[in-house]
Every structure is written in C-alpha cells, then in structure tokens.
Design an enzyme around this catalytic site. Structure first.
Site, PDB file in Angstrom:
ATOM      1  N   GLY A  19       0.827  -1.209   0.000  1.00  0.00           N
ATOM      2  CA  GLY A  19       0.000   0.000   0.000  1.00  0.00           C
ATOM      3  C   GLY A  19       0.855   1.250   0.000  1.00  0.00           C
ATOM      4  N   GLY A  20       1.952   1.222  -0.735  1.00  0.00           N
ATOM      5  CA  GLY A  20       2.907   2.336  -0.695  1.00  0.00           C
ATOM      6  C   GLY A  20       2.603   3.462  -1.676  1.00  0.00           C
ATOM      7  N   TYR A 151      -8.079   0.682  18.000  1.00  0.00           N
ATOM      8  CA  TYR A 151      -9.304  -0.043  18.366  1.00  0.00           C
ATOM      9  C   TYR A 151      -9.205  -1.548  18.126  1.00  0.00           C
ATOM     10  CZ  TYR A 151     -10.324   0.828  13.399  1.00  0.00           C
ATOM     11  OH  TYR A 151     -10.248   0.904  12.035  1.00  0.00           O
TER      12      TYR A 151
HETATM   13  C1  HXC Z   1     -21.053  -1.190   3.443  1.00  0.00           C
HETATM   14  C2  HXC Z   1     -19.506  -1.517   1.773  1.00  0.00           C
HETATM   15  C3  HXC Z   1     -19.097  -0.160   1.859  1.00  0.00           C
HETATM   16  C4  HXC Z   1     -19.740   0.665   2.837  1.00  0.00           C
HETATM   17  C5  HXC Z   1     -17.917  -1.142   0.318  1.00  0.00           C
HETATM   18  N1  HXC Z   1     -18.751  -2.071   0.814  1.00  0.00           N
HETATM   19  N2  HXC Z   1     -18.081   0.026   0.954  1.00  0.00           N
HETATM   20  N3  HXC Z   1     -20.481  -2.022   2.551  1.00  0.00           N
HETATM   21  N4  HXC Z   1     -20.716   0.100   3.596  1.00  0.00           N
HETATM   22  N5  HXC Z   1     -19.408   1.943   2.986  1.00  0.00           N
HETATM   23  C6  HXC Z   1     -18.882  -3.441   0.358  1.00  0.00           C
HETATM   24  C7  HXC Z   1     -19.439  -3.461  -1.038  1.00  0.00           C
HETATM   25  O1  HXC Z   1     -20.830  -3.376  -1.024  1.00  0.00           O
HETATM   26  C8  HXC Z   1     -18.961  -4.807  -1.564  1.00  0.00           C
HETATM   27  O2  HXC Z   1     -19.784  -5.875  -1.150  1.00  0.00           O
HETATM   28  C9  HXC Z   1     -17.629  -4.973  -0.868  1.00  0.00           C
HETATM   29  O3  HXC Z   1     -17.605  -4.066   0.251  1.00  0.00           O
HETATM   30  C10 HXC Z   1     -16.484  -4.652  -1.762  1.00  0.00           C
HETATM   31  O4  HXC Z   1     -16.623  -3.351  -2.243  1.00  0.00           O
HETATM   32  P1  HXC Z   1     -15.910  -2.880  -3.570  1.00  0.00           P
HETATM   33  O5  HXC Z   1     -16.049  -1.406  -3.644  1.00  0.00           O
HETATM   34  O6  HXC Z   1     -16.361  -3.703  -4.703  1.00  0.00           O
HETATM   35  O7  HXC Z   1     -14.413  -3.327  -3.266  1.00  0.00           O
HETATM   36  P2  HXC Z   1     -13.086  -2.643  -3.578  1.00  0.00           P
HETATM   37  O8  HXC Z   1     -13.151  -1.820  -4.820  1.00  0.00           O
HETATM   38  O9  HXC Z   1     -12.056  -3.682  -3.495  1.00  0.00           O
HETATM   39  O10 HXC Z   1     -12.922  -1.594  -2.364  1.00  0.00           O
HETATM   40  C11 HXC Z   1     -12.516  -1.982  -1.103  1.00  0.00           C
HETATM   41  C12 HXC Z   1     -12.852  -0.917  -0.070  1.00  0.00           C
HETATM   42  C13 HXC Z   1     -12.368   0.458  -0.566  1.00  0.00           C
HETATM   43  C14 HXC Z   1     -12.152  -1.262   1.248  1.00  0.00           C
HETATM   44  C15 HXC Z   1     -14.330  -0.895   0.143  1.00  0.00           C
HETATM   45  O11 HXC Z   1     -12.838   1.486   0.302  1.00  0.00           O
HETATM   46  C16 HXC Z   1     -10.890   0.523  -0.674  1.00  0.00           C
HETATM   47  O12 HXC Z   1     -10.297   0.002  -1.617  1.00  0.00           O
HETATM   48  N6  HXC Z   1     -10.218   1.098   0.309  1.00  0.00           N
HETATM   49  C17 HXC Z   1      -8.727   1.065   0.362  1.00  0.00           C
HETATM   50  C18 HXC Z   1      -8.191   2.233   1.068  1.00  0.00           C
HETATM   51  C19 HXC Z   1      -8.759   2.418   2.450  1.00  0.00           C
HETATM   52  O13 HXC Z   1      -9.839   1.953   2.815  1.00  0.00           O
HETATM   53  N7  HXC Z   1      -8.015   3.179   3.233  1.00  0.00           N
HETATM   54  C20 HXC Z   1      -8.429   3.575   4.566  1.00  0.00           C
HETATM   55  C21 HXC Z   1      -7.748   2.768   5.544  1.00  0.00           C
HETATM   56  S1  HXC Z   1      -7.833   3.606   7.049  1.00  0.00           S
HETATM   57  P3  HXC Z   1     -20.900  -6.505  -2.158  1.00  0.00           P
HETATM   58  O14 HXC Z   1     -21.534  -7.602  -1.343  1.00  0.00           O
HETATM   59  O15 HXC Z   1     -21.855  -5.381  -2.424  1.00  0.00           O
HETATM   60  O16 HXC Z   1     -20.153  -6.978  -3.344  1.00  0.00           O
HETATM   61  C22 HXC Z   1      -7.779   2.514   8.257  1.00  0.00           C
HETATM   62  C23 HXC Z   1      -7.642   2.983   9.703  1.00  0.00           C
HETATM   63  C24 HXC Z   1      -8.167   4.332  10.008  1.00  0.00           C
HETATM   64  O17 HXC Z   1      -7.860   1.363   8.041  1.00  0.00           O
HETATM   65  C25 HXC Z   1      -8.107   4.646  11.500  1.00  0.00           C
HETATM   66  C26 HXC Z   1      -8.361   6.097  11.805  1.00  0.00           C
HETATM   67  C27 HXC Z   1      -8.404   6.466  13.296  1.00  0.00           C
END
Ligand code: HXC
Length: 288
Positions: A19-20, A151
């Site tokens: 994730g770089g 958490y």
């Molecule tokens: C409910 C959700 C949703 C939401 C996605 N899904 N977002 N369900 N509420 N808000 C569900 C979708 O409906 C789908 O299920 C499944 O998750 C996969 O979603 P996709 O969008 O098709 O997957 P993808 O494109 O691979 O995306 C993955 C992701 C995305 C995690 C949802 O946000 C992402 O790629 N994020 C990467 C970066 C990231 O999140 N960074 C933040 C990390 S911060 P179905 O059944 O409908 O197919 C962190 C700590 C923070 O971790 C701490 C702060 C204090």
C-alpha cells in the site's frame, strides 16, 4: 522538522511497503528512502505507485513499484519475487495496505466483510510469511512492521471488519515475534491515532465533524504529524530497536487513555470550570 537520524541509518536495507502508493504507506516509503533504504512499494493501482517511485527518485533515492493485490497469496508471492529480482534481498517489510469503511454490522454483506479481512489480515499474513520463509531459509535477520489500530484491542462500533482484522494483525505480530525471534526476526506494530491522510479521513470523517470530536478526546489536543509516525517506523525497522519485538506501540497522543476512563471527559471543558465543580462537590469541612 530537524533531522534526528544519521542520514544513512537505513543504508543496505531493502524495505517492501504494501500500500505504498498513498497515505501512510507513501509517507513511510519516502522517509525510508531519504535515510538510504531501497524501497519497493506495491498496491493495486499503478498510478499512485509510480508517483511514489518518481518522487523518491527525484529526491535521489532508490525505489521500484510492483502492482499487487495483497488479498491474493499468488500476487503477494509474485511481488516479493519481483522486488528481490529488481533490488536484491528484502530485509524489512511494512504491512501497511488496508481497507476500511464505516457501516452498521447488520447490513454487512459477506463480500463487504471479506474484502476488509482479506486485505488487512490475510494480506499481512501472506506478505509476512513470504518474507519470513526467505529470511529463515537464508539465515538472515529481518524486521516486520505492521500498521494496527488503537481499536484493535477494545474493538469499535461500526468498524467490525477492520477491528477484527487488525486484532488478528496484533496476534500475528506477537505470535511470530515468539516463533521467529530465534532467527533474529523482529515483528512490531504501530497503532496510530488520527493521522490525517486523504484516504482514511474521507472515509471515516467525511464532513470533518467526527475528526474534530476525536481531537477533543486526545490529551495532546491535536492530530499526529506524519513525520512523527514515519520516524517511529524508521526506529522500529532500524537497529536502534534491536531488542524490541512483539510490541504494539500506541502513537495516538494519549487518545486511547481518555477513551478508557469514564471520568476523562472532565478534561474537555476549560480547566477552571472543572476545578470549580470539584470544589462544589467537596463536602464542607466538619460536615462528616
Ligand atoms: C457497506 C460496503 C461499503 C460501505 C464497500 N462495501 N463500501 N459495505 N458500507 N461503505 C462493500 C461493497 O458493497 C462490496 O460488497 C464490498 O464491500 C467490496 O466493495 P468494492 O467497492 O467492490 O471493493 P473494492 O473496490 O475492493 O474496495 C474496497 C474498499 C475500498 C475497502 C471498500 O474502500 C478501498 O479500496 N479502500 C482502500 C483504502 C482504504 O480503505 N483506506 C483507509 C484505511 S484507514 P458486495 O456484497 O456489495 O459486493 C484505516 C484505519 C483508520 O484502516 C483509523 C483512523 C483512526
């Protein structure tokens, strides 16, 4: 911020950062390279990865990018192999790639749960195993740093897939610190509090209000600065921490302390108001 480390502290290190391309992973990669490490970043999207590499090279550092989806074991194995072909043996790994979203648990689909757990926990396991196997086979030391969360241990409402997977990452860190210490392999984790990066912030505090509330619960009353995190990451990967393993370091300005004690809420109003209230609550002398 003035430089506290020797400029070649990480010379001879080849650090793999999952994730770089964005967020904390990108910041760590830039910092490691600035201290002499060769860095190989991986992630799903080539664009941001190439940008990280270009920025490192522009600053005179060494970096390569390999596209990889940490949810797939074959993809992680191919990343490690390719990284070593390009820049030699990896000797440090950062498990940073993570996914997260806020959602009520009743509405989660199997796939929604799956994508987060596979990214955070399986991804960390695949990368750690791929590197650890090589280090043990070669008889060389290695260091693993994983990004956990504050958490992971207490759990969190509306973040169940992230909380359970990060709890698994903590267990992985401690378990392998015990299992692999004998090979000179160290594993530690950082549990960051709020470090504003675009990806995490836009998902977890879209209108900024949650972030503002979070800040008020932090004893140091501010978010973390990225350099504070990247410098701890450097320390944990370098020989400066050569006797430290199996630790999860909370880097959160004390936030987890205030969320644990119910009466810590008295740190929020102005101190004079609170002290006045304490005085009012105090029984008058001789009343008992
Ligand atoms: C409910 C959700 C949703 C939401 C996605 N899904 N977002 N369900 N509420 N808000 C569900 C979708 O409906 C789908 O299920 C499944 O998750 C996969 O979603 P996709 O969008 O098709 O997957 P993808 O494109 O691979 O995306 C993955 C992701 C995305 C995690 C949802 O946000 C992402 O790629 N994020 C990467 C970066 C990231 O999140 N960074 C933040 C990390 S911060 P179905 O059944 O409908 O197919 C962190 C700590 C923070 O971790 C701490 C702060 C204090």
């Amino acid at each position: 911020m003035p430089e506290q480390y020797q400029p070649d502290l990480l010379k001879g290190r080849h650090v793999a950062v999952t994730g770089g391309g964005t967020g904390l992973g990108r910041e760590m990669a830039l910092r490691f390279a600035s201290l002499g490490a060769s860095v190989t970043v991986c992630g799903r999207r080539p664009g941001p990865l190439e940008q990280t590499v270009a920025d490192i090279r522009a600053a005179g550092g060494r970096a390569e990018a390999v596209a990889c989806n940490v949810r797939e074991m074959e993809s992680v194995e191919a990343f490690v192999k390719e990284a070593e072909e390009r820049q030699g043996d990896i000797n440090a790994l950062v498990n940073n790639a993570a996914g997260n979203f806020l959602a009520p648990t009743t509405g989660l689909t199997p796939n929604g749960f799956d994508v987060i757990v596979r990214t955070n926990l399986y991804g960390s396991f695949y990368a750690t195993q791929a590197c650890g196997r090589r280090w043990i086979e070669r008889g060389t030391k290695g260091a693993v740093l994983s990004i956990a969360t504050t958490y992971a241990e207490p759990g969190s409402a509306f973040l169940v897939p992230s909380a359970v997977s990060k709890a698994g990452v903590v267990a992985l860190t401690k378990s392998l610190a015990a299992e692999w210490g004998v090979y000179g392999i160290r594993l530690n984790a950082i549990a960051p509090g709020p470090f504003p990066t675009e990806g995490a912030w836009s998902r977890l505090s879209p209108d900024g209000r949650a972030a503002e509330k979070m800040i008020n619960l932090i004893p140091l009353r501010r978010a973390g600065e990225l350099r504070e995190l990247t410098d701890l990451a450097v320390f944990l990967l370098s020989d400066l921490s050569s006797y430290l393993t199996g630790e999860v370091i909370y880097l959160d300005g004390g936030a987890s302390l205030t969320s644990a004690g119910q009466f810590n809420l008295f740190t929020e109003p102005p101190r004079e108001q609170v002290l006045e209230m304490f005085e009012r609550l105090r029984p008058a002398k001789g009343s008992k």
